[in-house]
Design a protein around this motif. Structure first.
Motif, PDB file in Angstrom:
ATOM      1  N   SER A  63       0.831  -1.207   0.000  1.00 56.27           N
ATOM      2  CA  SER A  63       0.000   0.000   0.000  1.00 56.27           C
ATOM      3  C   SER A  63       0.862   1.253   0.000  1.00 56.27           C
ATOM      4  O   SER A  63       2.074   1.202   0.200  1.00 56.27           O
ATOM      5  N   SER A  64       0.206   2.415  -0.223  1.00 57.13           N
ATOM      6  CA  SER A  64       0.937   3.681  -0.287  1.00 57.13           C
ATOM      7  C   SER A  64       1.547   4.046   1.064  1.00 57.13           C
ATOM      8  O   SER A  64       2.549   4.758   1.133  1.00 57.13           O
ATOM      9  N   ASN A  65       0.914   3.585   2.141  1.00 57.01           N
ATOM     10  CA  ASN A  65       1.415   3.891   3.486  1.00 57.01           C
ATOM     11  C   ASN A  65       2.382   2.828   4.014  1.00 57.01           C
ATOM     12  O   ASN A  65       2.878   2.945   5.129  1.00 57.01           O
ATOM     13  N   ALA A  66       2.608   1.806   3.201  1.00 51.69           N
ATOM     14  CA  ALA A  66       3.407   0.667   3.658  1.00 51.69           C
ATOM     15  C   ALA A  66       4.812   1.078   4.078  1.00 51.69           C
ATOM     16  O   ALA A  66       5.337   0.592   5.081  1.00 51.69           O
ATOM     17  N   SER A  67       5.421   1.982   3.325  1.00 54.53           N
ATOM     18  CA  SER A  67       6.802   2.382   3.611  1.00 54.53           C
ATOM     19  C   SER A  67       6.924   3.055   4.978  1.00 54.53           C
ATOM     20  O   SER A  67       7.825   2.745   5.757  1.00 54.53           O
ATOM     21  N   GLU A  68       5.992   3.974   5.268  1.00 55.12           N
ATOM     22  CA  GLU A  68       6.017   4.691   6.550  1.00 55.12           C
ATOM     23  C   GLU A  68       5.764   3.744   7.716  1.00 55.12           C
ATOM     24  O   GLU A  68       6.475   3.779   8.730  1.00 55.12           O
ATOM     25  N   VAL A  69       4.747   2.896   7.567  1.00 53.82           N
ATOM     26  CA  VAL A  69       4.407   1.952   8.631  1.00 53.82           C
ATOM     27  C   VAL A  69       5.532   0.934   8.814  1.00 53.82           C
ATOM     28  O   VAL A  69       5.870   0.550   9.942  1.00 53.82           O
ATOM     29  N   LYS A  70       6.114   0.513   7.701  1.00 54.23           N
ATOM     30  CA  LYS A  70       7.210  -0.457   7.752  1.00 54.23           C
ATOM     31  C   LYS A  70       8.379   0.083   8.574  1.00 54.23           C
ATOM     32  O   LYS A  70       8.961  -0.634   9.392  1.00 54.23           O
ATOM     33  N   THR A  71       8.699   1.359   8.362  1.00 56.77           N
ATOM     34  CA  THR A  71       9.798   1.978   9.111  1.00 56.77           C
ATOM     35  C   THR A  71       9.513   1.973  10.613  1.00 56.77           C
ATOM     36  O   THR A  71      10.393   1.676  11.428  1.00 56.77           O
TER      37      THR A  71
END
Length: 215
Positions: free
Chosen positions: A184-192
């Motif tokens: 998802s588009s928010n995956a990178s932020e949440v992943k961090t």
């Protein structure tokens, strides 16, 4: 002949007196050197003793920080461990050296705090939120176990705490794997954020695993 003998005897007596005089003088010199060396050794001993006592009695202001540094050295992420624990510690008035159990409790609190913030994020999927909530619950169980044993953890209590912290780490990894699949588009932020929480939980588990070494 008698005169010669008398002269020889007188000469011999004079030489003997000189030898005795030199002997006494040398003895005095040796004794003086020995006395000076002994006094110097004794003085050095007492100065060293006073210095050591001064070091023992002087407790550095950052002793809590040094305790944390030692504990964090056994973790996989020593930098994040040290930074997170000392930052969290700055909210308290603790400056004295901390025992491993106090550091373990602090590490658990850091992990719980970060995961709780993550759980309230609107960008977290339903599945991930459930996993994070479960991780927080397991870490809280561990914290309760640790803080309920002020005289030290038993082997059984240590095993329980390790099981719960390990399960919390698995929850976070499962959430992370799910995010990578969704993309998802928010995956990178949440992943961090999850990766950071995972580091904190991993640090807690490492401190638990090396508890006897640190104690």
């Amino acid at each position: 002949m008698d005169c010669v003998k008398m002269l020889k005897n007188k000469g011999y007596g004079k030489v003997e007196e000189e030898n005795q005089s030199h002997y006494v003088e040398n003895q005095h010199k040796h004794y003086s050197k020995f006395l000076i060396a002994t006094l110097s050794t004794v003085a050095l001993f007492f100065l060293t003793l006073l210095f050591v006592l001064a070091l023992v009695r002087h407790e550095p202001a950052d002793s809590a920080t040094e305790s944390i540094r030692v504990a964090c050295n056994v973790t996989r992420y020593p930098n994040s461990c040290f930074t997170s624990l000392t930052s969290f510690l700055s909210n308290t008035t603790t400056t004295k050296a901390m025992d491993p159990q106090a550091i373990l409790s602090l590490s658990l609190r850091v992990s719980i705090h970060e995961l709780s913030n993550l759980a309230s994020s609107s960008s977290l999927s339903v599945d991930c939120r459930e996993l994070v909530d479960d991780a927080v619950s397991r870490l809280n169980d561990s914290l309760s176990k640790v803080e309920a044993a002020p005289k030290g953890l038993t082997e059984a209590e240590m095993a329980d705490a390790r099981t719960w912290v390990s399960a919390a780490l698995t929850d976070q990894q499962t959430c992370l794997d799910g995010l990578e699949e969704i993309g998802s588009s928010n995956a990178s932020e949440v992943k961090t954020k999850i990766e950071r929480c995972g580091e904190y939980t991993s640090n807690t588990l490492a401190i638990l695993a090396n508890f006897k070494i640190l104690a």
